[in-house]
Design an enzyme around this catalytic site. Structure first.
Site, PDB file in Angstrom:
ATOM      1  N   ASP A  35       1.077  -1.573   0.120  1.00 43.08           N
ATOM      2  CA  ASP A  35      -0.254   0.120   0.162  1.00 43.08           C
ATOM      3  C   ASP A  35       0.976   0.786  -0.436  1.00 43.08           C
ATOM      4  O   ASP A  35       2.512   1.480   0.564  1.00 43.08           O
ATOM      5  CB  ASP A  35      -1.022  -0.130   0.747  1.00 43.08           C
ATOM      6  CG  ASP A  35      -1.936   0.686   1.255  1.00 43.08           C
ATOM      7  OD1 ASP A  35      -1.448   2.426   1.515  1.00 43.08           O
ATOM      8  OD2 ASP A  35      -3.456   0.683   0.832  1.00 43.08           O
ATOM      9  N   HIS A 105      -9.941  -5.435  -3.380  1.00 44.32           N
ATOM     10  CA  HIS A 105      -9.442  -5.787  -2.829  1.00 44.32           C
ATOM     11  C   HIS A 105      -9.392  -5.805  -1.753  1.00 44.32           C
ATOM     12  O   HIS A 105      -9.977  -5.309  -0.262  1.00 44.32           O
ATOM     13  CB  HIS A 105      -8.590  -4.549  -2.319  1.00 44.32           C
ATOM     14  CG  HIS A 105      -8.309  -2.590  -2.295  1.00 44.32           C
ATOM     15  ND1 HIS A 105     -10.221  -2.588  -3.477  1.00 44.32           N
ATOM     16  CD2 HIS A 105      -8.369  -2.245  -1.531  1.00 44.32           C
ATOM     17  CE1 HIS A 105     -10.262  -0.892  -1.935  1.00 44.32           C
ATOM     18  NE2 HIS A 105      -9.508  -1.102  -1.715  1.00 44.32           N
ATOM     19  N   HIS A 107      -7.233  -6.108   2.106  1.00 44.47           N
ATOM     20  CA  HIS A 107      -5.945  -5.549   2.756  1.00 44.47           C
ATOM     21  C   HIS A 107      -4.959  -5.754   3.812  1.00 44.47           C
ATOM     22  O   HIS A 107      -6.139  -6.800   4.684  1.00 44.47           O
ATOM     23  CB  HIS A 107      -6.403  -3.830   3.832  1.00 44.47           C
ATOM     24  CG  HIS A 107      -6.673  -2.579   3.198  1.00 44.47           C
ATOM     25  ND1 HIS A 107      -6.276  -1.461   2.778  1.00 44.47           N
ATOM     26  CD2 HIS A 107      -8.426  -2.497   2.209  1.00 44.47           C
ATOM     27  CE1 HIS A 107      -6.654  -1.306   2.576  1.00 44.47           C
ATOM     28  NE2 HIS A 107      -7.998  -1.523   1.968  1.00 44.47           N
TER      29      HIS A 107
END
Length: 120
Positions: A35, A105, A107
């Site tokens: 990220d 997505h 994380h």
């Protein structure tokens, strides 16, 4: 629910190679990368290579191979980042879930003791 995929979102551009990323792992079904605004020592995004808007879209419409391949990529990221002490897997979905990019997505966040996810 109707799902409309925007092929101009940042993750679609990353998948097409138009925007660089710091790749952690890649398979036929998923791409995992660090990220750009990490919230912990380990903060990796895992995205499917198919055009899925959200977790529920992916769960309803992705093939079994895509779903298994995605989860295997998640497992590989956990192995590669050595987060054996624990981690959080988060999928924000749509406006109330504060989803910033309209491409499914996950994380993977870890590398330190994390606080409680929600208060009250």
């Amino acid at each position: 629910m109707e799902y409309t995929y925007d092929d101009q979102n940042i993750f679609a551009k990353i998948l097409r190679g138009e925007i660089p990323n710091d790749t952690v792992y890649e398979s036929d079904y998923a791409l995992a990368f660090n990220d750009i605004n990490p919230q912990a020592p380990v903060h990796v995004l895992v995205i499917p290579k198919g055009p899925y808007v959200s977790l529920d879209h992916f769960a309803q419409h992705a093939s079994a191979g895509e779903q298994v391949g995605f989860m295997q990529a998640v497992a590989k990221v956990c192995e590669l980042t050595d987060i054996a002490d624990g981690f959080r897997a988060v999928c924000n979905t749509r406006a109330h879930g504060v989803q910033d990019v309209p491409h499914y997505h996950m994380h993977i966040i870890g590398g330190r003791q994390l606080g409680r996810m929600l208060q009250g």
